[in-house]
Design an enzyme around this catalytic site. Structure first.
Site: not given
Length: 433
Positions: A199, A356, A410
């Site tokens: 991330s 994602d 994600h």
């Protein structure tokens, strides 16, 4: 020497269980204590059991603080898990969670670490149950999970000034952290070193990796046996990442053709900075359309904090991601950092959960194309247990591997732990996916 160190440590409070489970922990802390005063000894705790886990832990867990700014009292909290295979030879991975401001417990308990929370249906109040995760990446690697930047997880500062941070400052502090941690843990100083995260850590991982490389060219010690880095669903370039979201949402069938076509026409396919009111309205409409309780309970329990060696009064309510930290995102793109690291010959794997929408795979592939690397192994499926686990491509004599993880969101390992563990194990050993 070892016996003396063990005896000294054993006389301390047994409730803290400071560094007395493994002889090497006792030695490293003792050596740190008697070393030059320019080094602050790490406050380390050998954790042999955890509230919510039935019986002794089947893996080695050390927690502690490392002071990275003496004048402002910044202390970064970490969790260290030894490899279950061969700790002395297996790689050492420094793992960062995104945010900025998310606790590394997320990586430890939700993604790649050796324990996880039992299904919510078993929760009936009190402390949640935690169980061993067989898909842990510590099967083949030593991992340090760090709460960074200051304000994330249990990391804290003694002064208000120390509570302020930025991408640049976080990288500087992590370099100090790693230098001090290896000084206190010389056993792992020669292990192959990798930097990893997912991330928002996509802004920190390549920046820190390059800083470590540059540090090796100075006279500062220790020398880092740096080999490469790992970035999962990485934030990399704000413009590229954002411009890929809307085409991804349309391609996944999450927004209508009409809404997508209107946005495409009014924005000219540039969605990151709407240039007119119609474009802004379209982007907002799409965002409106597309728009973890157990972990919070566990991390805020006083018995858990005591077991982990968290210093009382340093952190109020634990938050998985602290959105209130004073943080300046002063790095806007890390594409050039990746290119520099590729030219220096470092290995890297970049992977994307193909479901994602925050950092879509098409955005990640877009900036990888900007590196203009030669393709070594073209687009193909990769498999786990005979099933397609995603697609992969390798570049520049296999220095860079890109992979998608089929069906993952994600934080890919949170959704597909087995596939991601297999991906990591193959890559870290030098085996093609």
């Amino acid at each position: 020497m070892r016996e003396e160190a063990r005896t000294m440590v054993a006389t301390r409070s047994t409730t803290s269980r400071r560094c007395l489970t493994w002889w090497w922990l006792a030695c490293c802390c003792f050596v740190s204590w008697v070393a030059s005063s320019s080094w602050t000894a790490a406050a380390c705790v050998a954790v042999t059991s955890l509230p919510g886990f039935d019986g002794p832990l089947p893996f080695s867990l050390e927690t502690g603080y490392v002071e990275v700014n003496e004048s402002t009292g910044v202390q970064l909290f970490y969790y260290f898990v030894q490899s279950e295979k061969n700790p002395d030879l297996d790689p050492l991975l420094l793992w960062l969670t995104g945010g900025p401001g998310c606790s590394s417990i997320s990586g430890l308990a939700h993604e790649i670490g050796p324990f996880q929370f039992a299904a919510k249906r078993y929760y009936s109040g009190g402390l949640p149950i935690i169980i061993y995760r067989p898909e842990t990446w510590t099967k083949v690697s030593n991992i340090i999970f760090v709460d960074s930047p200051v304000g994330a997880g249990f990391s804290y500062a003694a002064t208000e000034e120390g509570s302020k941070s930025s991408d640049t400052n976080a990288v500087k502090q992590l370099l100090i952290f790693l230098r001090k941690w290896l000084h206190d843990h010389p056993r792992f100083s020669l292990n192959p070193l990798y930097i990893g995260g997912d991330s928002y850590s996509g802004m920190i991982v390549p920046t820190l990796t390059l800083a470590i490389d540059e540090s090796n060219g100075s006279e500062e010690k220790p020398f880092f046996n740096l080999k490469g880095y790992i970035a999962g669903n990485p934030v990399t370039d704000y413009k590229i990442d954002e411009d890929g979201r809307i085409p991804f949402l349309h391609g996944m069938g999450l927004i209508s053709d009409e809404l997508y076509e209107h946005a495409k026409e009014t924005c000219g396919e540039k969605y990151s900075a709407p240039s007119n009111a119609q474009c802004a309205h379209s982007v907002q409409a799409i965002n409106d359309k597309a728009s973890r309780v157990l972990l919070k309970i566990w991390a805020n329990d006083e018995t858990v904090r005591e077991s982990l060696g968290v210093q009382k009064g340093t952190v109020g309510e634990w938050k998985r991601c602290n959105r209130d930290i004073d943080y300046n995102s002063d790095v806007r793109s890390t594409v050039e950092y990746h290119l520099t690291l590729m030219r220096k010959g470092y290995r890297a794997i970049i992977y994307s959960g193909d479901h994602d929408s925050r950092v879509p795979s098409i955005s990640t592939q877009a900036w990888i194309r900007l590196l203009n690397l030669s393709i070594a192994d073209d687009w193909r499926p990769w498999y786990v247990d005979g099933q397609v686990a995603g697609f992969t491509r390798s570049y520049a004599s296999n220095n860079l591997t890109y992979a998608t993880v089929k069906g993952a969101g994600h934080t890919a390992a949170e959704y597909k732990p087995k596939e991601c563990q297999e991906m990591f194990a193959r890559w870290i050993s030098g085996t093609p996916l």
